[in-house]
Design a protein around this motif. Structure first.
Motif, mmCIF file in Angstrom:
data_model
loop_
_atom_site.group_PDB
_atom_site.id
_atom_site.type_symbol
_atom_site.label_atom_id
_atom_site.label_comp_id
_atom_site.label_asym_id
_atom_site.label_seq_id
_atom_site.Cartn_x
_atom_site.Cartn_y
_atom_site.Cartn_z
ATOM 1 N N PRO A 140 0.837 -1.347 0.254
ATOM 2 C CA PRO A 140 -0.049 -0.224 -0.469
ATOM 3 C C PRO A 140 0.924 1.516 0.132
ATOM 4 N N GLU A 141 0.424 2.070 -0.630
ATOM 5 C CA GLU A 141 1.367 3.455 -0.360
ATOM 6 C C GLU A 141 0.987 4.515 1.567
ATOM 7 N N GLU A 142 2.394 4.500 1.277
ATOM 8 C CA GLU A 142 2.298 5.225 2.268
ATOM 9 C C GLU A 142 3.367 6.778 2.373
ATOM 10 N N ASP A 143 3.043 7.408 3.524
ATOM 11 C CA ASP A 143 3.518 8.519 3.703
ATOM 12 C C ASP A 143 5.168 8.353 4.042
ATOM 13 N N THR A 144 5.878 8.035 2.887
ATOM 14 C CA THR A 144 7.408 7.803 3.393
ATOM 15 C C THR A 144 8.156 9.401 3.780
ATOM 16 N N LEU A 145 7.959 9.969 3.741
ATOM 17 C CA LEU A 145 8.858 11.910 3.865
ATOM 18 C C LEU A 145 7.968 12.102 5.546
ATOM 19 N N GLY A 146 6.881 11.384 5.729
ATOM 20 C CA GLY A 146 6.943 11.644 7.922
ATOM 21 C C GLY A 146 6.995 13.166 8.003
ATOM 22 N N LEU A 147 7.842 14.244 9.490
ATOM 23 C CA LEU A 147 7.821 14.628 9.496
ATOM 24 C C LEU A 147 9.100 16.000 8.823
ATOM 25 N N VAL A 148 8.796 16.619 8.185
ATOM 26 C CA VAL A 148 9.402 17.504 7.620
ATOM 27 C C VAL A 148 9.556 18.629 7.915
ATOM 28 N N PRO A 149 11.099 18.676 8.358
ATOM 29 C CA PRO A 149 10.880 20.239 9.028
ATOM 30 C C PRO A 149 10.683 21.650 7.731
ATOM 31 N N PHE A 150 10.064 22.048 8.022
ATOM 32 C CA PHE A 150 9.668 23.402 6.800
ATOM 33 C C PHE A 150 10.468 24.232 7.555
ATOM 34 N N GLY A 151 11.130 24.286 8.505
ATOM 35 C CA GLY A 151 11.793 25.818 9.087
ATOM 36 C C GLY A 151 13.222 25.383 8.618
ATOM 37 N N ALA A 152 13.449 24.975 7.630
ATOM 38 C CA ALA A 152 14.929 23.996 6.838
ATOM 39 C C ALA A 152 15.071 25.367 6.172
ATOM 40 N N SER A 153 16.351 25.598 6.438
ATOM 41 C CA SER A 153 16.967 26.968 5.754
ATOM 42 C C SER A 153 17.439 27.080 4.263
ATOM 43 N N ALA A 154 17.443 28.183 3.611
ATOM 44 C CA ALA A 154 17.108 27.726 2.573
ATOM 45 C C ALA A 154 18.646 26.796 1.139
ATOM 46 N N PHE A 155 19.578 27.153 2.378
ATOM 47 C CA PHE A 155 20.900 25.956 2.401
ATOM 48 C C PHE A 155 20.993 24.503 2.040
ATOM 49 N N GLU A 156 19.837 24.272 3.224
ATOM 50 C CA GLU A 156 19.311 22.769 3.935
ATOM 51 C C GLU A 156 18.670 21.834 2.643
ATOM 52 N N GLY A 198 17.218 19.128 -2.144
ATOM 53 C CA GLY A 198 16.527 18.730 -3.642
ATOM 54 C C GLY A 198 18.086 18.190 -3.994
ATOM 55 N N TYR A 199 19.281 18.071 -3.973
ATOM 56 C CA TYR A 199 20.501 17.872 -4.769
ATOM 57 C C TYR A 199 20.115 15.920 -4.310
ATOM 58 N N VAL A 200 20.070 16.019 -3.502
ATOM 59 C CA VAL A 200 20.020 14.692 -2.741
ATOM 60 C C VAL A 200 19.186 13.622 -3.487
ATOM 61 N N VAL A 201 17.783 14.045 -3.623
ATOM 62 C CA VAL A 201 16.420 13.672 -4.416
ATOM 63 C C VAL A 201 16.902 13.844 -5.527
ATOM 64 N N THR A 202 17.164 15.030 -6.260
ATOM 65 C CA THR A 202 17.373 14.485 -8.106
ATOM 66 C C THR A 202 18.623 13.459 -8.293
ATOM 67 N N ARG A 203 19.646 13.469 -7.081
ATOM 68 C CA ARG A 203 20.822 12.333 -7.726
ATOM 69 C C ARG A 203 20.316 11.107 -7.233
ATOM 70 N N GLU A 204 19.571 10.515 -6.255
ATOM 71 C CA GLU A 204 18.706 9.655 -5.784
ATOM 72 C C GLU A 204 17.557 9.305 -7.336
ATOM 73 N N TYR A 205 17.029 9.940 -7.802
ATOM 74 C CA TYR A 205 15.997 9.716 -8.403
ATOM 75 C C TYR A 205 16.928 8.224 -9.716
ATOM 76 N N GLY A 206 18.317 9.951 -9.912
ATOM 77 C CA GLY A 206 19.154 8.921 -11.209
ATOM 78 C C GLY A 206 19.502 7.873 -10.795
ATOM 79 N N HIS A 207 20.660 7.471 -9.547
ATOM 80 C CA HIS A 207 20.418 6.696 -9.116
ATOM 81 C C HIS A 207 19.443 5.448 -9.086
ATOM 82 N N TRP A 208 18.489 5.739 -8.547
ATOM 83 C CA TRP A 208 17.181 4.264 -8.487
ATOM 84 C C TRP A 208 16.724 4.178 -9.523
ATOM 85 N N THR A 209 16.543 5.285 -10.382
ATOM 86 C CA THR A 209 16.055 4.748 -12.027
ATOM 87 C C THR A 209 17.186 3.259 -12.584
ATOM 88 N N ASP A 210 18.913 3.833 -12.554
ATOM 89 C CA ASP A 210 19.801 3.435 -13.340
ATOM 90 C C ASP A 210 19.305 1.483 -12.872
#
Length: 219
Positions: free
Chosen positions: A171-187, A192-204
């Motif tokens: 079944p589909e689940e909430d995989t994000l859990g608690l997201v730190p919405f107060g994260a800094s711009a750098f964080e 986003g860098y990790v997500v776009t990178r891992e998207y490529g790795h998982w596609t491979d």
């Protein structure tokens, strides 16, 4: 008179008793035998999923480079790479060849399902972040949206494969859990860098997974 009527009634009853089963027996003989539906072959959904994964693979490096380009230094610096950055809410694609090759079909598909479900949710989060951080970047936003839709399409294809193989679809689940919405711009840029990178790795990895299944269940 009454005796004759009683005998006639008994005779009629006997006629009905012996005549009723005959049509029922005939109907039973004429009815086609019950046959179970033929199992769905997994070959076609595997082929469709493999074609989509190959198409996705052609665009993953473009997505990552476009993302880095819009984040500024150090992300946009030539040769930027930070493999040590990970997200606990996103399963890493890296696995030893021995472990990967020894996976059963159910495990292989289950892990891919888990990863691409997480990726669809993370890509939505990254898109929301970029609307705030880089509102004037329609190209990046469009690429993130397209990647999320393709990940969802691959999820559907994998579910079809699992159904054809008689495997339970998680079944589909909430995989994000608690997201730190107060994260800094750098964080958020790091996320986003990790997500776009891992998207490529998982596609491979999905391409390799599906190539193995395609060879095993070729029509």
């Amino acid at each position: 008179m009454n005796g004759r009527t009683s005998r006639q009634d008994r005779a009629l009853g006997a006629d009905l008793w012996f005549s009723l089963p005959a049509p029922l027996c005939l109907m039973t003989l004429l009815m086609p035998p019950f046959r179970q539906a033929a199992p769905i072959s997994p070959a076609e959904p595997i082929k469709q999923a493999y074609s989509l994964a190959l198409y996705m693979q052609k665009n993953t490096s473009t997505l990552l480079q476009t993302y880095l380009q819009y984040q500024g230094s150090p992300f946009s610096d030539p040769g930027f790479s930070a493999p040590e950055l990970q997200l606990s809410s996103l399963p890493p694609a890296a696995v030893s060849f021995k472990t990967w090759h020894a996976l059963e079909d159910a495990e292989r598909l289950g892990r891919a399902q888990e990863a691409f479900l997480a990726l669809t949710q993370h890509l939505q989060l990254v898109g929301d972040d970029q609307i705030d951080l880089n509102p004037g970047s329609p190209i990046l936003l469009a690429q993130l949206g397209a990647a999320r839709l393709r990940a969802q399409g691959l999820l559907g294809n994998m579910a079809a494969i699992m159904t054809a193989l008689g495997l339970p679809v998680p079944p589909e689940e909430d995989t994000l859990g608690l997201v730190p919405f107060g994260a800094s711009a750098f964080e958020r840029k790091c996320r986003g860098y990790v997500v776009t990178r891992e998207y490529g790795h998982w596609t491979d990895r999905a391409v390799r997974d599906l190539a193995l299944l395609k060879a095993k269940y070729s029509a």
